[in-house]
Design a protein around this motif. Structure first.
Motif, PDB file in Angstrom:
ATOM      1  N   VAL A  53       0.871  -1.179   0.000  1.00 20.06           N
ATOM      2  CA  VAL A  53       0.000   0.000   0.000  1.00 20.06           C
ATOM      3  C   VAL A  53       0.906   1.226   0.000  1.00 20.06           C
ATOM      4  O   VAL A  53       1.663   1.431   0.948  1.00 20.06           O
ATOM      5  N   PRO A  54       0.884   2.028  -1.066  1.00 20.46           N
ATOM      6  CA  PRO A  54       1.764   3.196  -1.103  1.00 20.46           C
ATOM      7  C   PRO A  54       1.569   4.074   0.125  1.00 20.46           C
ATOM      8  O   PRO A  54       0.427   4.308   0.553  1.00 20.46           O
ATOM      9  N   PRO A  55       2.643   4.564   0.722  1.00 14.00           N
ATOM     10  CA  PRO A  55       2.495   5.444   1.884  1.00 14.00           C
ATOM     11  C   PRO A  55       1.834   6.756   1.488  1.00 14.00           C
ATOM     12  O   PRO A  55       1.933   7.192   0.338  1.00 14.00           O
ATOM     13  N   LEU A  56       1.162   7.376   2.445  1.00 17.30           N
ATOM     14  CA  LEU A  56       0.634   8.719   2.203  1.00 17.30           C
ATOM     15  C   LEU A  56       1.788   9.712   2.222  1.00 17.30           C
ATOM     16  O   LEU A  56       2.655   9.664   3.104  1.00 17.30           O
ATOM     17  N   ALA A  57       1.818  10.605   1.250  1.00 20.55           N
ATOM     18  CA  ALA A  57       2.897  11.585   1.163  1.00 20.55           C
ATOM     19  C   ALA A  57       2.862  12.522   2.369  1.00 20.55           C
ATOM     20  O   ALA A  57       1.802  13.017   2.757  1.00 20.55           O
ATOM     21  N   GLU A  58       4.011  12.747   2.954  1.00 19.17           N
ATOM     22  CA  GLU A  58       4.115  13.674   4.074  1.00 19.17           C
ATOM     23  C   GLU A  58       4.125  15.106   3.557  1.00 19.17           C
ATOM     24  O   GLU A  58       4.528  15.376   2.428  1.00 19.17           O
ATOM     25  N   SER A  59       3.679  16.024   4.405  1.00 18.31           N
ATOM     26  CA  SER A  59       3.682  17.439   4.019  1.00 18.31           C
ATOM     27  C   SER A  59       3.978  18.293   5.230  1.00 18.31           C
ATOM     28  O   SER A  59       3.826  17.860   6.383  1.00 18.31           O
ATOM     29  N   THR A  60       4.423  19.495   4.965  1.00 23.54           N
ATOM     30  CA  THR A  60       4.611  20.505   6.003  1.00 23.54           C
ATOM     31  C   THR A  60       3.750  21.714   5.633  1.00 23.54           C
ATOM     32  O   THR A  60       3.224  21.797   4.529  1.00 23.54           O
ATOM     33  N   THR A  74       1.058   8.132  -2.195  1.00 18.07           N
ATOM     34  CA  THR A  74      -0.277   8.653  -2.471  1.00 18.07           C
ATOM     35  C   THR A  74      -0.379  10.052  -1.885  1.00 18.07           C
ATOM     36  O   THR A  74      -0.206  10.253  -0.682  1.00 18.07           O
ATOM     37  N   ILE A  75      -0.642  11.016  -2.744  1.00 20.48           N
ATOM     38  CA  ILE A  75      -0.838  12.392  -2.296  1.00 20.48           C
ATOM     39  C   ILE A  75      -2.315  12.559  -1.952  1.00 20.48           C
ATOM     40  O   ILE A  75      -3.188  12.138  -2.711  1.00 20.48           O
ATOM     41  N   ARG A  76      -2.584  13.161  -0.808  1.00 24.74           N
ATOM     42  CA  ARG A  76      -3.973  13.336  -0.388  1.00 24.74           C
ATOM     43  C   ARG A  76      -4.167  14.766   0.088  1.00 24.74           C
ATOM     44  O   ARG A  76      -3.409  15.261   0.914  1.00 24.74           O
ATOM     45  N   ALA A  77      -5.162  15.441  -0.464  1.00 24.44           N
ATOM     46  CA  ALA A  77      -5.450  16.829  -0.103  1.00 24.44           C
ATOM     47  C   ALA A  77      -6.945  17.060  -0.208  1.00 24.44           C
ATOM     48  O   ALA A  77      -7.662  16.296  -0.847  1.00 24.44           O
ATOM     49  N   LYS A  78      -7.399  18.150   0.405  1.00 27.11           N
ATOM     50  CA  LYS A  78      -8.832  18.410   0.511  1.00 27.11           C
ATOM     51  C   LYS A  78      -9.226  19.643  -0.293  1.00 27.11           C
ATOM     52  O   LYS A  78      -8.458  20.602  -0.405  1.00 27.11           O
ATOM     53  N   ARG A  79     -10.418  19.591  -0.837  1.00 29.18           N
ATOM     54  CA  ARG A  79     -10.932  20.728  -1.599  1.00 29.18           C
ATOM     55  C   ARG A  79     -10.851  21.994  -0.754  1.00 29.18           C
ATOM     56  O   ARG A  79     -11.216  22.013   0.423  1.00 29.18           O
ATOM     57  N   GLY A  80     -10.347  23.072  -1.362  1.00 24.67           N
ATOM     58  CA  GLY A  80     -10.177  24.341  -0.667  1.00 24.67           C
ATOM     59  C   GLY A  80      -8.782  24.535  -0.102  1.00 24.67           C
ATOM     60  O   GLY A  80      -8.405  25.666   0.222  1.00 24.67           O
ATOM     61  N   GLU A  81      -7.997  23.468   0.021  1.00 31.02           N
ATOM     62  CA  GLU A  81      -6.635  23.593   0.532  1.00 31.02           C
ATOM     63  C   GLU A  81      -5.709  24.175  -0.530  1.00 31.02           C
ATOM     64  O   GLU A  81      -5.857  23.918  -1.723  1.00 31.02           O
ATOM     65  N   GLU A  82      -4.726  24.925  -0.067  1.00 40.80           N
ATOM     66  CA  GLU A  82      -3.640  25.380  -0.919  1.00 40.80           C
ATOM     67  C   GLU A  82      -2.523  24.339  -0.835  1.00 40.80           C
ATOM     68  O   GLU A  82      -2.076  23.979   0.264  1.00 40.80           O
ATOM     69  N   VAL A  83      -2.103  23.817  -1.987  1.00 42.90           N
ATOM     70  CA  VAL A  83      -1.039  22.821  -2.005  1.00 42.90           C
ATOM     71  C   VAL A  83       0.134  23.365  -2.804  1.00 42.90           C
ATOM     72  O   VAL A  83      -0.033  24.111  -3.773  1.00 42.90           O
ATOM     73  N   ALA A  84       1.322  22.997  -2.383  1.00 42.46           N
ATOM     74  CA  ALA A  84       2.544  23.410  -3.060  1.00 42.46           C
ATOM     75  C   ALA A  84       3.480  22.214  -3.120  1.00 42.46           C
ATOM     76  O   ALA A  84       3.486  21.370  -2.214  1.00 42.46           O
ATOM     77  N   LEU A 104      -7.547  10.726  -8.528  1.00 44.61           N
ATOM     78  CA  LEU A 104      -6.729  11.191  -9.639  1.00 44.61           C
ATOM     79  C   LEU A 104      -5.385  10.471  -9.585  1.00 44.61           C
ATOM     80  O   LEU A 104      -5.171   9.604  -8.744  1.00 44.61           O
ATOM     81  N   TRP A 105      -4.482  10.831 -10.476  1.00 47.03           N
ATOM     82  CA  TRP A 105      -3.134  10.271 -10.385  1.00 47.03           C
ATOM     83  C   TRP A 105      -2.137  11.245 -10.967  1.00 47.03           C
ATOM     84  O   TRP A 105      -2.522  12.271 -11.544  1.00 47.03           O
ATOM     85  N   TYR A 106      -0.862  10.955 -10.778  1.00 46.28           N
ATOM     86  CA  TYR A 106       0.191  11.813 -11.334  1.00 46.28           C
ATOM     87  C   TYR A 106       1.228  10.936 -12.016  1.00 46.28           C
ATOM     88  O   TYR A 106       1.497   9.803 -11.616  1.00 46.28           O
ATOM     89  N   HIS A 107       1.795  11.475 -13.096  1.00 52.32           N
ATOM     90  CA  HIS A 107       2.766  10.734 -13.901  1.00 52.32           C
ATOM     91  C   HIS A 107       3.531  11.718 -14.769  1.00 52.32           C
ATOM     92  O   HIS A 107       3.108  12.866 -14.956  1.00 52.32           O
ATOM     93  N   PHE A 136      -3.354  10.339  -6.559  1.00 56.07           N
ATOM     94  CA  PHE A 136      -3.627  11.642  -5.940  1.00 56.07           C
ATOM     95  C   PHE A 136      -5.105  11.633  -5.567  1.00 56.07           C
ATOM     96  O   PHE A 136      -5.976  11.659  -6.432  1.00 56.07           O
ATOM     97  N   ILE A 137      -5.394  11.579  -4.267  1.00 54.75           N
ATOM     98  CA  ILE A 137      -6.776  11.518  -3.794  1.00 54.75           C
ATOM     99  C   ILE A 137      -7.224  12.896  -3.337  1.00 54.75           C
ATOM    100  O   ILE A 137      -6.553  13.540  -2.527  1.00 54.75           O
TER     101      ILE A 137
END
Length: 510
Positions: free
Chosen positions: A52-59, A98-108, A159-162, A181-182
């Motif tokens: 199971v791919p790990p969830l990507a860490e973020s700061t 696996t990148i996971r973010a929520k609608r309305g969030e700012e991602v970089a 979604l996904w990224y490639h 990308f979820i």
């Protein structure tokens, strides 16, 4: 499970028919026909626990944006006994987190290219400004850094990224550069669907590979295939012969066809029904029960399947139900039957989730005012409307805030599909008829059955740029890399088409 190489042949013609000049006459032709079908049903040992791919860490930066660091790198993986396989990956030796973010969030993102050649990361299915899209104009040079940033602005979806470097996408995906990308939102989180990542909510990235005698990936195209590469070994999340220990009655599978060419017709070995709950762009208004689901490269679907205590069942790909004419299906994997992953249910299963009566929002563009209609015909290995991709040519412009209808067809007898960047579209009709159930949700990639016309309605909203285009293309990556791709820009009021920058020049380097 290896296919034997047959004698060399010459393909004559492209359209709906195929001819072959074969040494050895009818007997050899019969041998080639027989060997062209791959069947691994009941022949896979399922000896490896599913990764199971790990969830990507973020700061978080002072502005509140979530920052993800992604390192594109080379490595090795012990897929089999013997020499390790040379691979590429993101934050690891193969595939990505696996990148996971929520609608309305700012991602970089801080994307560093640690390879010896240029590449990129495209956020497939994402609604975002073209400068953040990661297409062929945003190639990151070796040791370069790309720093896209945007606000998540779409409903919950898988979604996904490639990579998306011009002419090399297939090779880069095949070597291992891909990840899921979820997107989450408040509405989806309140539905009570299976949602514990890695337990009852599983990423299922399905890809095919072929290994040589030295355990290295073979990259040559399959014999007689018009789709490019077809492998004889199936992996899920980078795991060969995987099994998964089921601990809940309902399990949500986020299916991604991450292969470069192969079609999958997903079902279970016992023919059990399952519920389709989401397509490329997010949740359906209500679940649709089926026992088979066909996905071409780049397509995603979320399904929920029910298990009984103590049982075992195999996720399988059955022969294609549609998509080919004449003998072309067999030579392009359409007759293959492939065991993918075994699910092993525990003797006691938790039962705390359900499929609600109503979920997402139905596509709503059928009655919209149409600003323009366009037609696209895919043919051969490298042409849309008789032209191949030119990175310096913008094919057309659309206006922000408008809805267009694109009629798309596959003029050949073998498989194409159609992906559009930035938007999710509604499939209005297929050959003038209501689309099948599996195509009634929001889509960004659709398989094109030969000789059928698909009318796709899409709204271009929020983002404009007269110079930097989005892509539309076949997601059979051998076709895309050969030139079956075009580009368009979204214009604001008063804007006109500008000058597309040189490929690879629109990002910063570290």
């Amino acid at each position: 499970m290896k296919r034997r190489k047959a004698l060399k042949w010459t393909l004559i013609g492209v359209g709906g028919g195929v001819g072959a000049v074969v040494l050895g006459g009818a007997g050899t032709l019969g041998y080639i026909w027989t060997e062209a079908k791959l069947d691994t049903a009941g022949k896979v040992d399922f000896a490896n626990p599913l990764a199971v791919p790990p969830l990507a860490e973020s700061t978080q930066d002072p502005s509140g944006a979530r920052i993800f660091k992604l390192e594109i790198q080379s490595g090795t993986v012990a897929f089999k006994d013997g020499r390790e396989t040379e691979t590429w990956g993101i934050n690891g030796p193969f595939l990505g987190p696996t990148i996971r973010a929520k609608r309305g969030e700012e991602v970089a993102f801080a994307v560093h290219n640690g390879l010896a050649e240029g590449t990129s990361l495209h956020w497939h299915g994402m609604h975002l400004p073209s400068v953040m899209d990661g297409g062929p104009h945003q190639e990151v040079e070796p040791d370069g850094v790309w720093a896209p940033q945007w606000t998540m602005n779409q409903p919950a979806a898988t979604l996904w990224y490639h990579p998306h470097p011009h002419g090399r996408t297939g090779n880069h995906v095949y070597r291992g550069l891909a990840g899921m990308f979820i997107v989450d939102d408040d509405e989806s989180e309140g539905l009570g669907l299976p949602s514990e990542y890695g337990v009852d909510d599983l990423p299922v990235i399905v890809q095919d590979r072929k290994f040589n005698d030295d355990n290295q990936f073979q990259k040559d195209g399959s014999f007689m295939s018009m789709q490019g590469f077809l492998g004889d070994a199936i992996m899920v999340n980078g795991t060969l012969a995987p099994y998964f220990d089921v601990t809940t009655r309902l399990v949500r599978l986020r299916l991604l066809n991450g292969s470069v060419s192969r079609l999958y017709n997903f079902g279970f070995s016992d023919g059990r029904p399952f519920s389709l709950i989401a397509t490329d762009g997010g949740l359906l208004p209500k679940a649709w029960e089926t026992d088979g689901l066909q996905l071409s490269p780049g397509e995603r679907a979320e399904i929920v399947v029910a298990f009984e205590p103590g049982e075992q069942v195999v996720l399988r790909s059955n022969p294609a139900e549609e998509g080919y004419t004449g003998p072309l299906g067999r030579f392009n994997g359409g007759d293959d039957r492939l065991d993918i992953c075994e699910f092993r249910a525990a003797e006691n299963l938790a039962d705390t989730t359900a499929i609600p009566e109503t979920m997402g929002t139905a596509p709503d563009l059928a009655e919209a005012e149409i600003a323009a209609e366009r037609s696209f015909s895919l043919s051969g290995f490298n042409q849309i409307n008789g032209e191949s991709m030119d990175p310096r040519r913008i094919d057309f412009a659309v206006r922000e805030g408008t809805v267009e209808v694109w009629e798309v067809d596959n003029a050949d007898g073998f498989m194409h599909n159609f992906h559009v960047h930035d938007v999710q579209y509604q499939v209005l009709t297929v050959d003038g008829r209501v689309p099948p159930e599996r195509l009634r949700g929001w889509k960004d990639t659709v398989q094109l059955v030969p000789q059928r016309k698909y009318r796709l309605a899409m709204r271009f909203a929020d983002y404009t740029d007269p110079n930097l285009p989005y892509m539309y293309h076949c997601h059979i990556l051998a076709h895309e890399d050969s030139g079956m791709m075009g580009q368009f820009v979204v214009l604001g009021e008063g804007e006109e088409i500008g000058q597309v920058p040189a490929t690879g020049s629109v990002h910063s380097h570290g």
